[in-house]
Design a protein around this motif. Structure first.
Motif, PDB file in Angstrom:
ATOM      1  N   ILE A  55     -17.325  68.558  44.472  1.00 38.84           N
ATOM      2  CA  ILE A  55     -16.574  69.792  44.659  1.00 38.84           C
ATOM      3  C   ILE A  55     -15.103  69.479  44.413  1.00 38.84           C
ATOM      4  O   ILE A  55     -14.540  68.590  45.055  1.00 38.84           O
TER       5      ILE A  55
ATOM      6  N   ILE B 295     -18.142  67.936  54.914  1.00 33.73           N
ATOM      7  CA  ILE B 295     -17.126  68.977  54.743  1.00 33.73           C
ATOM      8  C   ILE B 295     -16.589  69.337  56.116  1.00 33.73           C
ATOM      9  O   ILE B 295     -17.335  69.793  56.991  1.00 33.73           O
TER      10      ILE B 295
ATOM     11  N   ILE C 144     -16.106  76.579  48.011  1.00 37.17           N
ATOM     12  CA  ILE C 144     -17.358  75.871  48.303  1.00 37.17           C
ATOM     13  C   ILE C 144     -18.483  76.869  48.548  1.00 37.17           C
ATOM     14  O   ILE C 144     -19.579  76.747  48.007  1.00 37.17           O
TER      15      ILE C 144
ATOM     16  N   VAL D 100     -24.042  72.664  49.245  1.00 38.03           N
ATOM     17  CA  VAL D 100     -23.953  72.022  50.554  1.00 38.03           C
ATOM     18  C   VAL D 100     -25.331  71.953  51.195  1.00 38.03           C
ATOM     19  O   VAL D 100     -26.257  72.659  50.797  1.00 38.03           O
TER      20      VAL D 100
ATOM     21  N   ALA E 136     -12.072  73.982  49.126  1.00 41.84           N
ATOM     22  CA  ALA E 136     -11.790  72.543  49.181  1.00 41.84           C
ATOM     23  C   ALA E 136     -10.288  72.285  49.102  1.00 41.84           C
ATOM     24  O   ALA E 136      -9.603  72.814  48.225  1.00 41.84           O
TER      25      ALA E 136
ATOM     26  N   PRO F 232     -20.217  63.968  46.464  1.00 47.70           N
ATOM     27  CA  PRO F 232     -21.579  64.213  46.962  1.00 47.70           C
ATOM     28  C   PRO F 232     -21.876  63.305  48.161  1.00 47.70           C
ATOM     29  O   PRO F 232     -21.552  62.108  48.141  1.00 47.70           O
TER      30      PRO F 232
ATOM     31  N   ALA G 189     -21.590  67.901  51.267  1.00 47.10           N
ATOM     32  CA  ALA G 189     -21.626  68.288  49.854  1.00 47.10           C
ATOM     33  C   ALA G 189     -22.840  67.663  49.174  1.00 47.10           C
ATOM     34  O   ALA G 189     -23.199  66.513  49.441  1.00 47.10           O
ATOM     35  N   THR G 190     -23.481  68.419  48.310  1.00 47.74           N
ATOM     36  CA  THR G 190     -24.614  67.898  47.539  1.00 47.74           C
ATOM     37  C   THR G 190     -24.233  67.633  46.081  1.00 47.74           C
ATOM     38  O   THR G 190     -25.033  67.110  45.318  1.00 47.74           O
TER      39      THR G 190
END
Length: 417
Positions: free
Chosen positions: A42, A347, A48, A23, A337, A343, A38-39
């Motif tokens: 997920i 969130i 997370i 994240v 999640a 991505p 989010a990077t």
């Protein structure tokens, strides 16, 4: 000065199977402030991140009514059977499968000076290193004239159950800075939490303390200053600064709940049993919760609150894609999640419980305005924008006037602790 991301992520606990927290914190808008994004992909059901709070404290009435928790991490200290006996009011209550209770009393330690209890040597040392040296009352633990005891009694006299905050969270913030070798770092971390206007701060204080909040706030400020004044934090002790600190805790404090009985129930659920044995155990647990509800009502858990830097960046949605929980029976917060999160996707958690989220848009907005001082513009609220501005109670009144079928099914409102 803003805290660095290294400062923020240092409070995250490793998640199995992931090399880093997936994240990042981004600025969203002037209305929403920061958000968490989010990077990487997920998956639904994935943890997370896990985060420990900057500070946490048990609610004062909760502690007074013998909900025994670790003074640092809030882990429940009672055995599951002891917990059931107290909550049902039945000293002879016996639980099957006592081996499933996770409480380790052999590890418990108390402060040698004031006797407050910890779940382990690790928690006792962590508290001493962060804040307890400043807050330890020593042999004056039960002296009503000790400055900290006067402060706590004043708080209990103005903030009754159901509790939503604790003056001791603020006390631990001050004590942490007083004890810290790197005071500037801790001040930066505490400054991460959202700030409100003076009028919004007054609304929050009013919500916590009631109609006579101005006089009560000044009394608490005076006692807080007598007990904890620190020159490096002098702004926190002024009338405006104390109100801001109070509003920060009231707005950002995340509720924490722990229960040894709940852990025992979940362990029972995981047992592989014959169908008849499973049916008997489930019936026993159902009856146990009915007995607890009759004797204790809704107050089942050791309860407190904490300040979580990363979690506080999660914005609200009435259709959240993540949820918070405390599955380790302590103050470690898990964010999980509820659906696949792509991505770049924000969130979001919900500040409302399941029942509140099912109410009308107008009712949801009313709760959020009163408690968090914002108007929700999530997809669900936008989709329902054309609905009439009536609360769920008004809708229910109309339904009652129209009449309900006699065999209308009643929903089970028992909450799983």
């Amino acid at each position: 000065m803003a805290a660095s991301m290294c400062d923020v992520f240092s409070f995250c606990v490793g998640v199995a199977g992931r090399a880093r927290v997936a994240v990042e914190v981004r600025f969203v808008s002037s209305a929403k402030g920061k958000g968490l994004f989010a990077t990487q992909l997920i998956r639904k059901g994935e943890t997370i991140f896990v985060e420990r709070p900057l500070v946490a404290a048990q609610f004062l009435w909760n502690a007074l009514y013998r909900y025994r928790a670790c003074d640092h991490c809030l882990r429940a200290l009672e055995k599951a059977e002891e917990n059931a006996q107290r909550l049902t009011g039945k000293p002879g209550q016996v639980l099957p499968h006592p081996e499933l209770c996770a409480v380790r009393k052999d590890l418990h330690q108390n402060c040698p000076h004031c006797q407050v209890m910890y779940c382990s040597a690790e928690c006792r040392l962590a508290a001493a290193e962060q804040y307890h040296q400043v807050l330890c009352p020593g042999p004056s633990q039960d002296d009503p004239l000790h400055p900290l005891n006067k402060l706590q009694e004043a708080w209990r006299s103005v903030h009754y159950p159901p509790e939503t905050a604790s003056i001791m969270l603020m006390a631990r913030m001050v004590a942490t800075v007083k004890q810290a070798k790197d005071r500037d770092r801790w001040i930066r971390l505490f400054s991460q939490f959202c700030n409100k206007t003076a009028n919004e701060e007054e609304e929050i204080v009013h919500k916590l303390l009631g109609d006579k909040f101005k006089g009560q706030l000044e009394l608490l400020r005076r006692l807080f200053t007598e007990a904890l004044y620190e020159e490096a934090l002098s702004q926190w002790f002024t009338p405006d600064g104390f109100r801001s600190l109070f509003a920060l805790v009231g707005t950002n404090g995340q509720g924490i709940g722990t229960s040894s009985l709940s852990q025992w129930v979940h362990a029972c659920d995981a047992l592989e049993l014959k169908p008849q044995d499973r049916e008997q155990l489930d019936a026993f647990i159902d009856q146990l919760y009915k007995d607890i509800e009759a004797a204790t009502g809704e107050f089942l858990n050791c309860e407190g609150s904490g300040l979580f830097v990363l979690q506080s960046c999660c914005n609200h949605s009435c259709v959240p894609n993540a949820e918070t929980s405390f599955p380790e029976n302590n103050f470690l917060l898990h964010v999980t999640a509820l659906e696949d999160i792509k991505p770049g996707e924000e969130i979001c958690i919900s500040y409302l419980d399941c029942c509140q989220r099912e109410r009308s848009r107008h009712s949801r907005h009313k709760i959020l305005r009163e408690n968090y001082l914002f108007v929700c513009s999530c997809p669900k609220c936008l989709a329902e924008a054309d609905e009439p501005n009536v609360t769920s109670e008004e809708e229910e009144d109309e339904e009652e006037e129209e009449g309900e079928p006699e065999d209308a099914e009643l929903g089970d409102e028992m909450t799983d602790v």
